[in-house]
Design an enzyme around this catalytic site. Structure first.
Site: not given
Length: 667
Positions: A30, A70, A119, A159-160, A189, A264, A361, A388, A414, A476
């Site tokens: 890229h 990238h 990612p 942007d991504g 851009n 790109h 827990r 919880s 999360e 759940h």
């Protein structure tokens, strides 16, 4: 500051040339983002960034994160030009096997790369974690006239990154927490792989960040004067994180393709590279950078002087605050107190003597009560499930209320929570933990994978671990999630059967330095299991004989978590029938598989082919343990909505069914 005898654009063009040449040689990559952001990078790295190419791990360095990973040739060019141990030959080997220049920046491959990015949005999320770590550590250790923790976190994002939902989660929290030393450069851009983004990304980005509580600016990303002024203004804003929207031209300097998606994700092509050289006034051959430009870029001496000045500050700090200095150095090194292992072993034996019948827990919370006072580096929280997940302990203090605290209310985030925790781990000085229901690991799945890919000590606490979760129903109730976690490389998974195994699991997670650990706990109370001291010590091996028979076993029942109790009842029933049955508790399959052959053979002899695995989760994972001659008592469907005890009986997690499964194998 960069050598002023050379035009700044010429220094930036070195980035552009190296980026387009490496991508062209690899026939993959890229070039657009590095060429478009080169001017911003040149000003930041030459005028503001505090770093030492000769010692990339210097603790008080500024952190630089290329979230739009990238564009990796941007950071590789910067590292090479600045004097890091990244020779030109490695740039020539861009995207090749075992090179130091992989397709996306990878932590541990390249000196100076702070986190693995690829990612989109997760680099930005990691950076929020780094900024949290810096702010909290500074509050814990800095004293008047002694700012021994004092650095910025800079992020390049595209942007991504801002389209990805994780950016909303983490940037909202960053604004709430007032991370004033977090500065993000948005490469606006207007181009992504599919072309101009306006038809699918037309929001008021600056309005969005202003609503988060960020300080915002908009500049021409090719105006070096404006870039410098914007950075100074961002650094002057200490109470809010800063977003600098930089209007840039993707592929700047490539006359036939700049400003288009053609730059790109594809090489420019030989003809366009030649045209770009002429357009940029860069007559040099591929991978050739003139000596005067290399000299102007080289930051080795400046970095050495910066680190030396910090070390001198640390010496004075040590004289006035010796205990604090000793603790800071320990935490920077990521070392535990020398007596931790012994104290943790004693705690596990104490839990055995107490024999509490409690939810695991709750046992996890008891571990935090025990280990928290010993480990001030523990920092963590929950994604809006504190009551919880039981992640709050008596010494917890919210960082929103006290800058030197140790607890983070992440809100319903999360994905962002898990990526932030990895950023805290990457920064150093802390052992982070984060929590949600096991089912909602799915929201965080890619951040879990990235923690494992980077081998970061991120402790992932998951409660409500099965259909035993009960009335909330199949939305759940996790089924396939344990398999998902266990099949992730570098991720260790523990599912304890009682408070004793929970104590050992927490110890293993804290002591592990080469990857994340998932600790999986029950909502419902589960019975305590009787053990000898030798068995308590054996828990750390991941799998051990919990109840044995006279002589050689005919059959082994292998169980985890809440299903150990019903399996113990089944084994007792089988033994009363004269069947030589062995019960194996296996809280951590991966820990068991790392043991030597002698131990594995002593627990599950290879000649013992009759095996039953019992777990209230997906059955297929256990096939590798029980083999073709064995069977699995597990789940092959989703759950239902009913009280947990009713569901356990409905789906066959009873001593009677386990015993029947064993008998059927023997028959």
């Amino acid at each position: 500051m960069a050598e002023q005898a050379l035009p700044r654009r010429q220094l930036a063009n070195a980035i552009r040339a190296l980026s387009m040449d490496a991508v062209q040689q690899a026939k993959s990559g890229h070039p657009g983002a590095p060429m478009g952001m080169a001017d911003i990078a040149e000003v930041l790295w030459n005028d503001f960034l505090k770093h030492n190419p000769g010692h990339p791990e210097w603790f008080d360095r500024d952190r630089f994160v290329l979230s739009n990973g990238h564009g990796s040739m941007l950071i590789y060019s910067l590292l090479h030009l600045s004097g890091y141990r990244l020779p030109m030959d490695e740039l020539r080997r861009f995207r090749q096997l075992h090179s130091m220049t992989p397709g996306h920046p990878e932590y541990g491959y390249t000196p100076g790369v702070e986190t693995t990015t690829g990612p989109l949005g997760q680099g930005l999320a990691n950076a929020v974690g780094m900024a949290i770590a810096e702010k909290t550590l500074a509050a814990q250790f800095n004293r008047p006239d002694h700012d021994v923790v004092d650095h910025y976190t800079y992020v390049f994002a595209g942007d991504g990154c801002l389209m990805e939902g994780v950016s909303h989660e983490v940037c909202s929290l960053a604004g709430t927490l007032g991370l004033g030393k977090l500065i993000v450069f948005y490469d606006a851009n207007g181009i992504s792989i599919d072309g101009e983004v306006e038809p699918w990304f037309s929001e008021d980005t600056m309005g969005r960040f202003a609503s988060y509580g960020w300080h915002t600016q908009e500049i021409d990303g090719h105006d070096t004067g404006a870039i410098g002024e914007a950075i100074r203004a961002a650094r002057a804003e200490t109470a809010r994180p800063s977003m600098i929207r930089c209007r840039t031209i993707i592929g700047f300097g490539a006359p036939g393709k700049q400003g288009t998606a053609a730059t790109h994700g594809s090489p420019l092509g030989e003809d366009e590279v030649r045209a770009a050289r002429e357009e940029l006034g860069w007559p040099h051959a591929p991978f050739i950078v003139p000596e005067e430009i290399l000299k102007a870029w080289n930051a080795t001496e400046k970095g050495f002087m910066a680190e030396t000045a910090w070390k001198e500050k640390l010496v004075v700090y040590e004289e006035e605050h010796p205990e604090l200095a000793l603790e800071l150095v320990r935490r920077m090194k990521g070392e535990l107190h020398g007596d931790f292992a012994e104290r943790a072993r004693d705690f596990a034996r104490q839990r055995q003597q107490e024999g509490a019948n409690i939810a695991s827990r709750k046992a996890s919370q008891d571990c935090l009560e025990e280990y928290g006072p010993q480990l001030p580096e523990l920092i963590g929280g929950s994604a809006d499930l504190t009551g919880s997940n039981l992640t709050l302990w008596s010494g917890s203090r919210s960082i929103a209320d006290a800058a030197d605290g140790n607890y983070i209310y992440f809100g319903v985030r999360e994905f962002g929570m898990t990526a932030i925790s990895s950023g805290i781990a990457l920064h150093g000085g802390f052992i982070p933990y984060c929590a949600t229901f096991l089912m909602f690991m799915e929201y965080a799945r890619n951040a879990v994978r990235m923690a494992a890919l980077m081998k970061q000590r991120n402790i992932l606490v998951y409660t409500h671990d099965s259909i035993g979760q009960g009335e909330d129903g199949p939305t759940h109730q996790p089924i396939e999630q344990l398999t998902n976690l266990r099949t992730t490389p570098n991720l260790s998974v523990w599912r304890p059967c009682d408070s004793v195994e929970a104590a050992v699991a927490w110890q293993a997670a804290i002591e592990r330095r080469d990857g994340p650990t998932a600790l999986v706990f029950s909502r419902q109370a589960i019975p305590h299991q009787d053990r000898e001291d030798e068995q308590v010590d054996a828990i750390a091996r991941g799998g051990y004989v919990l109840a044995d028979c006279e002589g050689e076993p005919e059959i082994a029942v292998i169980a985890t978590g809440s299903e150990v109790a019903v399996s113990a009842d089944a084994v007792r029933a089988l033994q009363q029938e004269g069947i030589a049955a062995r019960l194996v508790s296996m809280p951590s399959v991966d820990a068991f598989e790392r043991q030597d052959e002698a131990w594995r053979e002593s627990v599950l002899p290879s000649g013992l082919r009759k095996r039953v695995a019992v777990e209230a989760g997906a059955v297929d994972y256990w096939r590798k343990i029980v083999g073709l001659d064995g069977c699995v008592v597990g789940m092959t469907t989703f759950g239902e909505s009913a009280p947990g005890g009713v569901l356990m009986e409905h789906f066959g997690f009873t001593a009677e069914r386990v015993a029947a499964a064993a008998r059927s194998l023997l028959d």
